[in-house]
Design a protein around this motif. Sequence first.
Motif, PDB file in Angstrom:
ATOM      1  N   VAL A  15       0.856  -1.041  -0.036  1.00 20.25           N
ATOM      2  CA  VAL A  15       0.000  -0.029  -0.093  1.00 20.25           C
ATOM      3  C   VAL A  15       0.900   1.139  -0.043  1.00 20.25           C
ATOM      4  O   VAL A  15       1.916   1.216   0.692  1.00 20.25           O
ATOM      5  N   LEU A  16       0.620   2.355  -0.954  1.00 19.78           N
ATOM      6  CA  LEU A  16       1.419   3.388  -0.952  1.00 19.78           C
ATOM      7  C   LEU A  16       0.421   4.569  -0.275  1.00 19.78           C
ATOM      8  O   LEU A  16      -0.841   4.669  -0.591  1.00 19.78           O
ATOM      9  N   ALA A  17       1.116   5.240   0.588  1.00 16.19           N
ATOM     10  CA  ALA A  17       0.116   6.089   1.727  1.00 16.19           C
ATOM     11  C   ALA A  17       1.005   7.622   1.706  1.00 16.19           C
ATOM     12  O   ALA A  17       2.100   7.667   1.429  1.00 16.19           O
ATOM     13  N   GLY A  18       0.148   8.416   2.014  1.00 13.86           N
ATOM     14  CA  GLY A  18       0.735   9.901   2.046  1.00 13.86           C
ATOM     15  C   GLY A  18       0.311  10.445   3.487  1.00 13.86           C
ATOM     16  O   GLY A  18      -0.790  10.312   3.632  1.00 13.86           O
ATOM     17  N   SER A  19       1.217  11.155   4.286  1.00 11.89           N
ATOM     18  CA  SER A  19       0.536  12.047   5.314  1.00 11.89           C
ATOM     19  C   SER A  19       0.926  13.553   5.119  1.00 11.89           C
ATOM     20  O   SER A  19       2.148  13.738   4.567  1.00 11.89           O
ATOM     21  N   ALA A  20       0.109  14.314   5.465  1.00  9.28           N
ATOM     22  CA  ALA A  20       0.321  15.804   5.540  1.00  9.28           C
ATOM     23  C   ALA A  20       0.601  16.367   6.901  1.00  9.28           C
ATOM     24  O   ALA A  20      -0.040  16.186   7.585  1.00  9.28           O
ATOM     25  N   GLU A  21       1.758  17.290   6.835  1.00 11.88           N
ATOM     26  CA  GLU A  21       2.227  17.606   8.208  1.00 11.88           C
ATOM     27  C   GLU A  21       1.965  19.222   8.153  1.00 11.88           C
ATOM     28  O   GLU A  21       2.412  19.917   7.335  1.00 11.88           O
ATOM     29  N   GLY A  22       1.313  19.579   9.265  1.00 11.82           N
ATOM     30  CA  GLY A  22       1.075  21.131   9.125  1.00 11.82           C
ATOM     31  C   GLY A  22      -0.035  21.647   8.386  1.00 11.82           C
ATOM     32  O   GLY A  22      -0.253  23.054   8.264  1.00 11.82           O
ATOM     33  N   GLY A  23      -1.066  20.854   8.097  1.00 14.02           N
ATOM     34  CA  GLY A  23      -2.277  21.270   7.428  1.00 14.02           C
ATOM     35  C   GLY A  23      -3.008  19.985   6.850  1.00 14.02           C
ATOM     36  O   GLY A  23      -2.462  18.707   7.092  1.00 14.02           O
ATOM     37  N   ALA A  24      -4.107  20.246   5.762  1.00 15.09           N
ATOM     38  CA  ALA A  24      -4.750  18.835   5.515  1.00 15.09           C
ATOM     39  C   ALA A  24      -4.462  19.009   3.820  1.00 15.09           C
ATOM     40  O   ALA A  24      -4.040  19.733   3.187  1.00 15.09           O
ATOM     41  N   PHE A  25      -4.938  17.668   3.393  1.00 19.59           N
ATOM     42  CA  PHE A  25      -4.553  17.568   1.894  1.00 19.59           C
ATOM     43  C   PHE A  25      -5.096  18.694   0.800  1.00 19.59           C
ATOM     44  O   PHE A  25      -4.558  18.737  -0.297  1.00 19.59           O
ATOM     45  N   PRO A  26      -6.439  19.292   1.233  1.00 23.20           N
ATOM     46  CA  PRO A  26      -6.867  19.911   0.239  1.00 23.20           C
ATOM     47  C   PRO A  26      -6.023  21.505   0.255  1.00 23.20           C
ATOM     48  O   PRO A  26      -6.250  22.212  -0.963  1.00 23.20           O
ATOM     49  N   GLU A  27      -5.020  21.533   1.130  1.00 25.97           N
ATOM     50  CA  GLU A  27      -4.118  22.722   0.987  1.00 25.97           C
ATOM     51  C   GLU A  27      -2.842  22.372  -0.043  1.00 25.97           C
ATOM     52  O   GLU A  27      -2.199  23.147  -0.049  1.00 25.97           O
ATOM     53  N   VAL A  28      -2.708  21.104  -0.231  1.00 24.61           N
ATOM     54  CA  VAL A  28      -1.693  20.736  -1.093  1.00 24.61           C
ATOM     55  C   VAL A  28      -1.997  20.687  -2.538  1.00 24.61           C
ATOM     56  O   VAL A  28      -2.776  20.131  -2.939  1.00 24.61           O
ATOM     57  N   ALA A  29      -1.415  21.371  -3.236  1.00 29.03           N
ATOM     58  CA  ALA A  29      -1.733  21.873  -4.683  1.00 29.03           C
ATOM     59  C   ALA A  29      -1.172  20.774  -5.620  1.00 29.03           C
ATOM     60  O   ALA A  29      -0.021  20.349  -5.557  1.00 29.03           O
ATOM     61  N   ASP A  30      -1.969  20.382  -6.675  1.00 27.96           N
ATOM     62  CA  ASP A  30      -1.413  19.416  -7.705  1.00 27.96           C
ATOM     63  C   ASP A  30      -1.020  18.151  -6.902  1.00 27.96           C
ATOM     64  O   ASP A  30       0.147  17.812  -7.663  1.00 27.96           O
ATOM     65  N   LEU A  31      -1.553  17.744  -6.371  1.00 27.08           N
ATOM     66  CA  LEU A  31      -1.020  16.309  -5.641  1.00 27.08           C
ATOM     67  C   LEU A  31      -1.264  15.111  -6.576  1.00 27.08           C
ATOM     68  O   LEU A  31      -2.593  15.103  -7.043  1.00 27.08           O
ATOM     69  N   ARG A  32      -0.406  14.584  -6.899  1.00 27.11           N
ATOM     70  CA  ARG A  32      -0.503  13.071  -7.579  1.00 27.11           C
ATOM     71  C   ARG A  32       0.618  12.014  -7.541  1.00 27.11           C
ATOM     72  O   ARG A  32       1.400  12.517  -6.967  1.00 27.11           O
ATOM     73  N   VAL A  33       0.356  10.836  -7.831  1.00 29.24           N
ATOM     74  CA  VAL A  33       1.257   9.732  -7.855  1.00 29.24           C
ATOM     75  C   VAL A  33       1.287   9.336  -9.115  1.00 29.24           C
ATOM     76  O   VAL A  33       0.592   9.174  -9.886  1.00 29.24           O
ATOM     77  N   VAL A  34       2.968   9.133  -9.441  1.00 28.22           N
ATOM     78  CA  VAL A  34       3.520   8.935 -10.905  1.00 28.22           C
ATOM     79  C   VAL A  34       4.088   7.458 -10.595  1.00 28.22           C
ATOM     80  O   VAL A  34       4.980   7.561  -9.854  1.00 28.22           O
ATOM     81  N   LEU A  35       3.707   6.483 -11.413  1.00 25.23           N
ATOM     82  CA  LEU A  35       4.261   5.033 -11.447  1.00 25.23           C
ATOM     83  C   LEU A  35       5.289   4.953 -12.454  1.00 25.23           C
ATOM     84  O   LEU A  35       4.744   5.031 -13.530  1.00 25.23           O
ATOM     85  N   HIS A  36       6.752   4.737 -12.190  1.00 29.53           N
ATOM     86  CA  HIS A  36       7.647   4.533 -13.338  1.00 29.53           C
ATOM     87  C   HIS A  36       8.161   3.011 -13.233  1.00 29.53           C
ATOM     88  O   HIS A  36       8.048   2.252 -12.141  1.00 29.53           O
ATOM     89  N   ASP A  37       8.681   2.593 -14.373  1.00 29.43           N
ATOM     90  CA  ASP A  37       9.258   1.224 -14.528  1.00 29.43           C
ATOM     91  C   ASP A  37      10.681   1.467 -13.790  1.00 29.43           C
ATOM     92  O   ASP A  37      11.551   2.239 -14.291  1.00 29.43           O
TER      93      ASP A  37
END
Length: 265
Positions: A96-118
């Motif tokens: 499982v890939l997870a993220g955590s925000a420190e100092g605020g919530a995720f709506p305050e994080v701009a342009d959040l995305r995950v990119v999967l590479h070989d």
Amino acid sequence: MTHVMAKGANISLSATAVRAVLRWTAAAGGPDVDVSALLLGPDGKVRTDADFVFYNQPRHPSGLVRHLRKQRSGSEVADIIEVELAQLPPDVDRVVLAGSAEGGAFPEVADLRVVLHDGAAANGVAPIAEFSCADAGPVTALLVAELYRRSGGWKFRAIGQGYADGLGALATDYGITVEDEAAPEPPVPPTVVPIVPATPEPESYALTPAAPRPIPPPPSYQPQHAPQPQTAPGYGYPPQPPAHRAPAAQPPFVLPPQGPQFQPR
């Protein structure tokens, strides 16, 4: 060709190793974001706490899952997880890939995305997939995506579901032991030593008298005339006569002087 994925979509993977990159645009005063990975067994739980790979535990004991240092290019930040899919043991069913925000919530994080590479592809090669997490909601921990086994291979699924109670709640749901921060100890008052008055000894405690000093014997006394032992009359020998004493000296007798003779008338 890069798969642009919607929430809940999945794709099959042919890569034996992947690199999952969580990207966002940093803003002044905005929260910071950290990516993490959880290795789960068939029961959906970690086998041990070592199966939680994050910034404080950046390398799994097997070395097959690794958390890399953050990279920054201008205002864009990237946090990276590498996974050796083909070498994971059979009892690892999902990552499982997870993220955590420190100092605020995720709506305050701009342009959040995950990119999967070989993981074996050269730099500049198009990524395998990309998933935008822009509609995560007012949460501070986020299930971004997962890698899971299916029919002898691996697949990738976009999730985008969050936890309002943070990364600790997410980790607890997957069997991680989360220790609460220790509450600050109350200040210790200064030690006051009371002055206790001397307690007299109880009357029942008898005092032991001191041993009497020995009285030295008087000096020996020897009489000038030691008394002679006497024997009571009728027993043994007759008593001895007392020792002869010389008579005390008498003054010489002096005749009175001759006066006038008496003449009769």
